[in-house]
Write a protein that holds these residues in place. Structure first.
Motif, mmCIF file in Angstrom:
data_model
loop_
_atom_site.group_PDB
_atom_site.id
_atom_site.type_symbol
_atom_site.label_atom_id
_atom_site.label_comp_id
_atom_site.label_asym_id
_atom_site.label_seq_id
_atom_site.Cartn_x
_atom_site.Cartn_y
_atom_site.Cartn_z
ATOM 1 N N GLU A 142 0.867 -1.139 -0.014
ATOM 2 C CA GLU A 142 0.036 0.181 -0.023
ATOM 3 C C GLU A 142 0.910 1.294 0.078
ATOM 4 O OE1 GLU A 142 -2.460 -0.644 3.260
ATOM 5 O OE2 GLU A 142 -3.817 -2.071 2.378
ATOM 6 N N SER A 143 2.038 1.147 0.317
ATOM 7 C CA SER A 143 3.009 2.052 0.389
ATOM 8 C C SER A 143 4.694 1.448 0.335
ATOM 9 C CB SER A 143 2.940 2.921 1.588
ATOM 10 O OG SER A 143 3.172 2.450 2.700
ATOM 11 N N THR A 144 5.490 2.203 0.693
ATOM 12 C CA THR A 144 7.055 1.739 0.533
ATOM 13 C C THR A 144 7.204 1.079 1.736
ATOM 14 O OG1 THR A 144 7.719 3.884 0.983
ATOM 15 C CG2 THR A 144 7.821 3.203 -1.198
ATOM 16 N N TRP A 145 6.114 1.060 2.787
ATOM 17 C CA TRP A 145 6.578 0.780 4.183
ATOM 18 C C TRP A 145 5.648 -0.227 4.664
ATOM 19 C CZ3 TRP A 145 3.077 2.723 7.498
ATOM 20 C CH2 TRP A 145 2.544 3.848 7.455
ATOM 21 N N ALA A 146 4.364 -0.453 3.918
ATOM 22 C CA ALA A 146 3.341 -1.308 4.635
ATOM 23 C C ALA A 146 2.506 -1.795 3.524
ATOM 24 C CB ALA A 146 2.442 -0.434 5.671
ATOM 25 N N GLY A 147 1.687 -2.722 3.948
ATOM 26 C CA GLY A 147 0.783 -3.488 2.814
ATOM 27 C C GLY A 147 0.012 -4.604 3.513
ATOM 28 N N GLU A 148 -0.845 -5.089 2.723
ATOM 29 C CA GLU A 148 -1.714 -6.197 3.443
ATOM 30 C C GLU A 148 -1.411 -7.398 2.802
ATOM 31 O OE1 GLU A 148 -4.556 -5.827 5.187
ATOM 32 O OE2 GLU A 148 -4.077 -3.659 5.735
ATOM 33 N N LEU A 149 -1.541 -8.594 3.620
ATOM 34 C CA LEU A 149 -1.356 -9.974 3.351
ATOM 35 C C LEU A 149 -2.648 -10.849 3.024
ATOM 36 C CD1 LEU A 149 1.129 -10.956 6.314
ATOM 37 C CD2 LEU A 149 1.637 -10.437 3.905
ATOM 38 N N TYR A 150 -2.404 -11.553 2.422
ATOM 39 C CA TYR A 150 -3.650 -12.356 1.691
ATOM 40 C C TYR A 150 -3.118 -13.780 1.605
ATOM 41 C CZ TYR A 150 -5.636 -7.907 0.095
ATOM 42 O OH TYR A 150 -6.105 -6.575 0.143
ATOM 43 N N VAL A 151 -4.055 -14.756 1.685
ATOM 44 C CA VAL A 151 -3.619 -16.156 1.516
ATOM 45 C C VAL A 151 -3.199 -16.362 -0.040
ATOM 46 C CG1 VAL A 151 -5.233 -17.169 3.576
ATOM 47 C CG2 VAL A 151 -6.041 -16.975 1.080
ATOM 48 N N THR A 152 -2.494 -17.517 -0.403
ATOM 49 C CA THR A 152 -2.224 -17.676 -1.764
ATOM 50 C C THR A 152 -3.181 -18.253 -2.319
ATOM 51 O OG1 THR A 152 -1.554 -20.105 -1.021
ATOM 52 C CG2 THR A 152 0.312 -18.295 -0.888
ATOM 53 N N PRO A 153 -3.255 -18.364 -3.716
ATOM 54 C CA PRO A 153 -4.443 -18.990 -4.376
ATOM 55 C C PRO A 153 -4.508 -20.625 -3.964
ATOM 56 C CG PRO A 153 -3.016 -17.483 -5.997
ATOM 57 C CD PRO A 153 -2.467 -17.763 -4.462
ATOM 58 N N GLU A 154 -3.702 -21.085 -3.698
ATOM 59 C CA GLU A 154 -3.497 -22.584 -3.233
ATOM 60 C C GLU A 154 -4.131 -22.599 -2.042
ATOM 61 O OE1 GLU A 154 -0.656 -20.969 -4.501
ATOM 62 O OE2 GLU A 154 -0.566 -21.927 -6.375
ATOM 63 N N GLN A 155 -3.819 -21.832 -1.136
ATOM 64 C CA GLN A 155 -4.499 -21.803 0.288
ATOM 65 C C GLN A 155 -6.031 -21.528 0.097
ATOM 66 O OE1 GLN A 155 -1.998 -19.008 1.982
ATOM 67 N NE2 GLN A 155 -0.600 -20.398 2.954
ATOM 68 N N ARG A 156 -6.305 -20.644 -0.730
ATOM 69 C CA ARG A 156 -7.601 -20.115 -0.773
ATOM 70 C C ARG A 156 -8.364 -21.282 -1.400
ATOM 71 N NH1 ARG A 156 -11.127 -16.931 -4.090
ATOM 72 N NH2 ARG A 156 -12.401 -15.317 -2.719
ATOM 73 N N THR A 157 -8.006 -22.008 -2.371
ATOM 74 C CA THR A 157 -8.788 -23.093 -3.031
ATOM 75 C C THR A 157 -9.001 -24.434 -2.061
ATOM 76 O OG1 THR A 157 -7.538 -22.609 -5.179
ATOM 77 C CG2 THR A 157 -8.496 -24.952 -4.844
ATOM 78 N N THR A 158 -7.922 -24.526 -1.406
ATOM 79 C CA THR A 158 -8.061 -25.674 -0.084
ATOM 80 C C THR A 158 -8.754 -25.421 1.030
ATOM 81 O OG1 THR A 158 -6.028 -25.324 0.597
ATOM 82 C CG2 THR A 158 -5.887 -26.894 -1.281
ATOM 83 N N ALA A 159 -9.141 -24.140 1.169
ATOM 84 C CA ALA A 159 -10.027 -23.579 2.457
ATOM 85 C C ALA A 159 -11.326 -24.462 2.426
ATOM 86 C CB ALA A 159 -10.123 -22.297 2.536
#
Length: 87
Positions: free
Chosen positions: A47-64
């Motif tokens: 979101e900037s040079t010093w921070a952002g958001e984490l998301y699950v990987t596509p593989e993790q999302r598929t197997t959830a």
């Protein structure tokens, strides 16, 4: 920092393999420190040079169990290694 850069920095230190890894709360070392507890793969959207958001990987999302349980990462998100402190 990339995995290659991290490996190079660690190799330069020439430390034994059983040397503990500790993480500080911020780059200035404020707020104490905590031992490294785990690591995981995730998608990271800056979101900037010093921070952002984490998301699950596509593989993790598929197997959830619940496929819609996690938000899909934005198109500009990149695969990263996340280091988790104990506290």
């Amino acid at each position: 920092m990339t995995i290659d850069e991290l490996r190079e920095r660690l190799d330069q230190l020439d430390l034994p393999g059983n040397t503990p890894v500790v993480m500080t709360k911020d780059a200035a070392g404020n707020g104490g420190a905590s031992p490294l507890a785990d690591l995981a793969l995730a998608m990271y959207a800056a979101e900037s040079t010093w921070a952002g958001e984490l998301y699950v990987t596509p593989e993790q999302r598929t197997t959830a169990t619940e496929g819609d349980e996690y938000d899909e990462a934005p198109e500009d998100a990149v695969l990263v290694v996340v280091l988790d402190p104990t506290n």
